[in-house]
Design a protein around this motif. Sequence first.
Motif, PDB file in Angstrom:
ATOM      1  N   HIS A  73       0.434  -1.598  14.776  1.00 48.07           N
ATOM      2  CA  HIS A  73      -0.055  -0.780  15.882  1.00 48.07           C
ATOM      3  C   HIS A  73       0.838   0.447  15.938  1.00 48.07           C
ATOM      4  CE1 HIS A  73      -2.533  -4.147  17.098  1.00 48.07           C
ATOM      5  NE2 HIS A  73      -1.470  -4.907  16.949  1.00 48.07           N
ATOM      6  N   GLY A  74       0.375   1.509  15.373  1.00 50.53           N
ATOM      7  CA  GLY A  74       1.180   2.723  15.338  1.00 50.53           C
ATOM      8  C   GLY A  74       0.363   3.889  14.854  1.00 50.53           C
ATOM      9  N   ASN A  75       1.040   5.002  14.650  1.00 53.73           N
ATOM     10  CA  ASN A  75       0.396   6.241  14.244  1.00 53.73           C
ATOM     11  C   ASN A  75       1.154   6.833  13.064  1.00 53.73           C
ATOM     12  OD1 ASN A  75      -0.768   8.748  14.002  1.00 53.73           O
ATOM     13  ND2 ASN A  75      -0.067   9.501  15.983  1.00 53.73           N
ATOM     14  N   PRO A  76       0.809   6.428  11.841  1.00 55.96           N
ATOM     15  CA  PRO A  76       1.543   6.939  10.674  1.00 55.96           C
ATOM     16  C   PRO A  76       1.530   8.464  10.593  1.00 55.96           C
ATOM     17  CG  PRO A  76       0.101   5.156  10.021  1.00 55.96           C
ATOM     18  CD  PRO A  76      -0.216   5.470  11.462  1.00 55.96           C
ATOM     19  N   MET A  77       0.415   9.085  10.911  1.00 54.61           N
ATOM     20  CA  MET A  77       0.351  10.545  10.820  1.00 54.61           C
ATOM     21  C   MET A  77       1.325  11.187  11.805  1.00 54.61           C
ATOM     22  SD  MET A  77      -0.918  12.943   9.034  1.00 54.61           S
ATOM     23  CE  MET A  77      -2.348  12.247   8.240  1.00 54.61           C
ATOM     24  N   GLY A  78       1.486  10.594  12.941  1.00 56.05           N
ATOM     25  CA  GLY A  78       2.396  11.142  13.938  1.00 56.05           C
ATOM     26  C   GLY A  78       3.861  11.054  13.547  1.00 56.05           C
ATOM     27  N   ARG A  79       4.191  10.170  12.617  1.00 51.87           N
ATOM     28  CA  ARG A  79       5.581   9.982  12.211  1.00 51.87           C
ATOM     29  C   ARG A  79       5.971  10.829  10.999  1.00 51.87           C
ATOM     30  NH1 ARG A  79       8.665   6.252  14.098  1.00 51.87           N
ATOM     31  NH2 ARG A  79       7.971   4.558  15.415  1.00 51.87           N
ATOM     32  N   HIS A  80       5.028  11.436  10.316  1.00 53.83           N
ATOM     33  CA  HIS A  80       5.331  12.084   9.045  1.00 53.83           C
ATOM     34  C   HIS A  80       5.267  13.609   8.989  1.00 53.83           C
ATOM     35  CE1 HIS A  80       4.626   7.918   7.836  1.00 53.83           C
ATOM     36  NE2 HIS A  80       5.409   8.185   6.827  1.00 53.83           N
ATOM     37  N   PRO A  81       4.559  14.299   9.861  1.00 48.20           N
ATOM     38  CA  PRO A  81       4.379  15.751   9.663  1.00 48.20           C
ATOM     39  C   PRO A  81       5.661  16.571   9.607  1.00 48.20           C
ATOM     40  CG  PRO A  81       2.843  14.968  11.309  1.00 48.20           C
ATOM     41  CD  PRO A  81       3.778  13.826  10.994  1.00 48.20           C
ATOM     42  N   HIS A  82       6.704  16.133  10.261  1.00 45.96           N
ATOM     43  CA  HIS A  82       7.952  16.895  10.298  1.00 45.96           C
ATOM     44  C   HIS A  82       8.830  16.670   9.070  1.00 45.96           C
ATOM     45  CE1 HIS A  82       9.117  12.948  11.663  1.00 45.96           C
ATOM     46  NE2 HIS A  82      10.355  13.249  11.338  1.00 45.96           N
ATOM     47  N   LEU A  83       8.479  15.703   8.233  1.00 43.31           N
ATOM     48  CA  LEU A  83       9.338  15.385   7.090  1.00 43.31           C
ATOM     49  C   LEU A  83       9.322  16.506   6.053  1.00 43.31           C
ATOM     50  CD1 LEU A  83       8.452  11.627   6.546  1.00 43.31           C
ATOM     51  CD2 LEU A  83      10.450  12.592   7.704  1.00 43.31           C
ATOM     52  N   PRO A  84      10.451  16.752   5.404  1.00 45.20           N
ATOM     53  CA  PRO A  84      10.544  17.820   4.403  1.00 45.20           C
ATOM     54  C   PRO A  84      10.021  17.354   3.038  1.00 45.20           C
ATOM     55  CG  PRO A  84      12.667  16.777   4.657  1.00 45.20           C
ATOM     56  CD  PRO A  84      11.743  16.121   5.654  1.00 45.20           C
ATOM     57  N   VAL A  85       8.722  17.071   2.985  1.00 42.79           N
ATOM     58  CA  VAL A  85       8.125  16.542   1.761  1.00 42.79           C
ATOM     59  C   VAL A  85       6.915  17.370   1.354  1.00 42.79           C
ATOM     60  CG1 VAL A  85       8.953  14.191   2.181  1.00 42.79           C
ATOM     61  CG2 VAL A  85       6.696  14.870   3.015  1.00 42.79           C
ATOM     62  N   ASP A  86       6.576  17.266   0.077  1.00 44.52           N
ATOM     63  CA  ASP A  86       5.387  17.928  -0.443  1.00 44.52           C
ATOM     64  C   ASP A  86       4.826  17.119  -1.600  1.00 44.52           C
ATOM     65  OD1 ASP A  86       7.026  18.557  -2.645  1.00 44.52           O
ATOM     66  OD2 ASP A  86       7.072  20.692  -2.231  1.00 44.52           O
ATOM     67  N   ALA A  87       4.009  17.737  -2.423  1.00 41.00           N
ATOM     68  CA  ALA A  87       3.321  17.038  -3.515  1.00 41.00           C
ATOM     69  C   ALA A  87       4.290  16.280  -4.420  1.00 41.00           C
ATOM     70  CB  ALA A  87       2.493  18.031  -4.326  1.00 41.00           C
ATOM     71  N   ARG A  88       5.450  16.859  -4.701  1.00 36.16           N
ATOM     72  CA  ARG A  88       6.429  16.172  -5.569  1.00 36.16           C
ATOM     73  C   ARG A  88       6.827  14.828  -4.984  1.00 36.16           C
ATOM     74  NH1 ARG A  88      11.604  18.192  -5.812  1.00 36.16           N
ATOM     75  NH2 ARG A  88      11.289  18.839  -3.683  1.00 36.16           N
ATOM     76  N   HIS A  89       7.057  14.802  -3.688  1.00 37.19           N
ATOM     77  CA  HIS A  89       7.476  13.581  -3.014  1.00 37.19           C
ATOM     78  C   HIS A  89       6.354  12.543  -3.009  1.00 37.19           C
ATOM     79  CE1 HIS A  89      10.160  16.714  -1.490  1.00 37.19           C
ATOM     80  NE2 HIS A  89      11.067  15.747  -1.439  1.00 37.19           N
ATOM     81  N   PHE A  90       5.138  13.003  -2.758  1.00 37.74           N
ATOM     82  CA  PHE A  90       4.019  12.066  -2.764  1.00 37.74           C
ATOM     83  C   PHE A  90       3.761  11.526  -4.163  1.00 37.74           C
ATOM     84  CE2 PHE A  90       3.195  14.139   1.291  1.00 37.74           C
ATOM     85  CZ  PHE A  90       3.071  13.013   2.092  1.00 37.74           C
ATOM     86  N   ASP A  91       3.913  12.367  -5.171  1.00 37.10           N
ATOM     87  CA  ASP A  91       3.750  11.892  -6.552  1.00 37.10           C
ATOM     88  C   ASP A  91       4.792  10.830  -6.885  1.00 37.10           C
ATOM     89  OD1 ASP A  91       1.624  13.624  -6.879  1.00 37.10           O
ATOM     90  OD2 ASP A  91       2.745  15.099  -8.055  1.00 37.10           O
ATOM     91  N   ARG A  92       6.025  11.061  -6.466  1.00 41.05           N
ATOM     92  CA  ARG A  92       7.080  10.086  -6.743  1.00 41.05           C
ATOM     93  C   ARG A  92       6.850   8.805  -5.948  1.00 41.05           C
ATOM     94  NH1 ARG A  92       9.700   7.738 -10.396  1.00 41.05           N
ATOM     95  NH2 ARG A  92      11.740   6.974  -9.789  1.00 41.05           N
ATOM     96  N   TRP A  93       6.458   8.952  -4.689  1.00 40.18           N
ATOM     97  CA  TRP A  93       6.167   7.807  -3.847  1.00 40.18           C
ATOM     98  C   TRP A  93       5.093   6.948  -4.505  1.00 40.18           C
ATOM     99  CZ3 TRP A  93       1.942   5.914  -1.126  1.00 40.18           C
ATOM    100  CH2 TRP A  93       2.204   5.032  -0.085  1.00 40.18           C
ATOM    101  N   LEU A  94       4.022   7.589  -4.967  1.00 39.93           N
ATOM    102  CA  LEU A  94       2.940   6.850  -5.621  1.00 39.93           C
ATOM    103  C   LEU A  94       3.395   6.218  -6.927  1.00 39.93           C
ATOM    104  CD1 LEU A  94      -0.293   8.956  -5.064  1.00 39.93           C
ATOM    105  CD2 LEU A  94       0.096   6.570  -4.423  1.00 39.93           C
ATOM    106  N   ALA A  95       4.172   6.938  -7.715  1.00 38.21           N
ATOM    107  CA  ALA A  95       4.649   6.379  -8.985  1.00 38.21           C
ATOM    108  C   ALA A  95       5.494   5.129  -8.733  1.00 38.21           C
ATOM    109  CB  ALA A  95       5.456   7.421  -9.762  1.00 38.21           C
ATOM    110  N   LEU A  96       6.370   5.187  -7.744  1.00 39.75           N
ATOM    111  CA  LEU A  96       7.187   4.015  -7.412  1.00 39.75           C
ATOM    112  C   LEU A  96       6.337   2.878  -6.862  1.00 39.75           C
ATOM    113  CD1 LEU A  96      10.343   5.654  -5.796  1.00 39.75           C
ATOM    114  CD2 LEU A  96      10.178   4.550  -8.039  1.00 39.75           C
ATOM    115  N   PHE A  97       5.371   3.228  -6.034  1.00 42.90           N
ATOM    116  CA  PHE A  97       4.512   2.188  -5.458  1.00 42.90           C
ATOM    117  C   PHE A  97       3.698   1.516  -6.558  1.00 42.90           C
ATOM    118  CE2 PHE A  97       1.070   0.164  -3.287  1.00 42.90           C
ATOM    119  CZ  PHE A  97       1.658  -0.316  -2.131  1.00 42.90           C
ATOM    120  N   GLU A  98       3.115   2.317  -7.428  1.00 43.61           N
ATOM    121  CA  GLU A  98       2.306   1.760  -8.517  1.00 43.61           C
ATOM    122  C   GLU A  98       3.154   0.888  -9.436  1.00 43.61           C
ATOM    123  OE1 GLU A  98       0.203   5.028 -10.355  1.00 43.61           O
ATOM    124  OE2 GLU A  98      -0.913   5.421  -8.508  1.00 43.61           O
ATOM    125  N   ALA A  99       4.360   1.330  -9.763  1.00 40.60           N
ATOM    126  CA  ALA A  99       5.245   0.538 -10.625  1.00 40.60           C
ATOM    127  C   ALA A  99       5.654  -0.757  -9.934  1.00 40.60           C
ATOM    128  CB  ALA A  99       6.476   1.352 -11.016  1.00 40.60           C
TER     129      ALA A  99
END
Length: 156
Positions: A73-99
């Motif tokens: 019960h939460g709001n993931p979108m509300g917790r992330h917009p201020h983070l200093p991340v972009d496509a590179r971070h999401f690509d790495r996040w996905l690569a780690l998650f997939e692995a």
Amino acid sequence: MIEERSALTVDITGRTGVDARMTTRLVHGFYAQVRAGALLGPVFDAHIRDWDAHLARMCAFWSSVALMSGDYHGNPMGRHPHLPVDARHFDRWLALFEASAAALCPPVAAAHFVERARRIAQSLELGIASRHGVRLGRGQRFHRDAVVPASEGVQQ
């Protein structure tokens, strides 16, 4: 509603093998990789004070996402917009998650988790881009260094 949710969970487990134990194992294994990484580790460490609480929250989140459990019960979108991340971070996040999913889950279960992780990453990247005044078109990615100050225009 609870009965419907339980039936969904049973169906998903039957089709994919995903269960609460597997979800917990994946979350903990994945975040161990995130914390150890040079790109994502510092971002998470700067914002998470209580890793035990965060991991419990992420187990509930992934249980809701992968098993339709309704545990989160939460709001993931509300917790992330201020983070200093972009496509590179999401690509790495996905690569780690997939692995992590490939290493810790049977193939059908890994595919189930990964399909959802890709949608989540895309949604969060779109939300963060929007927070920076950037409207991404189909196939476009958010790059923080390409953001133009509002007085000069907006990234296309």
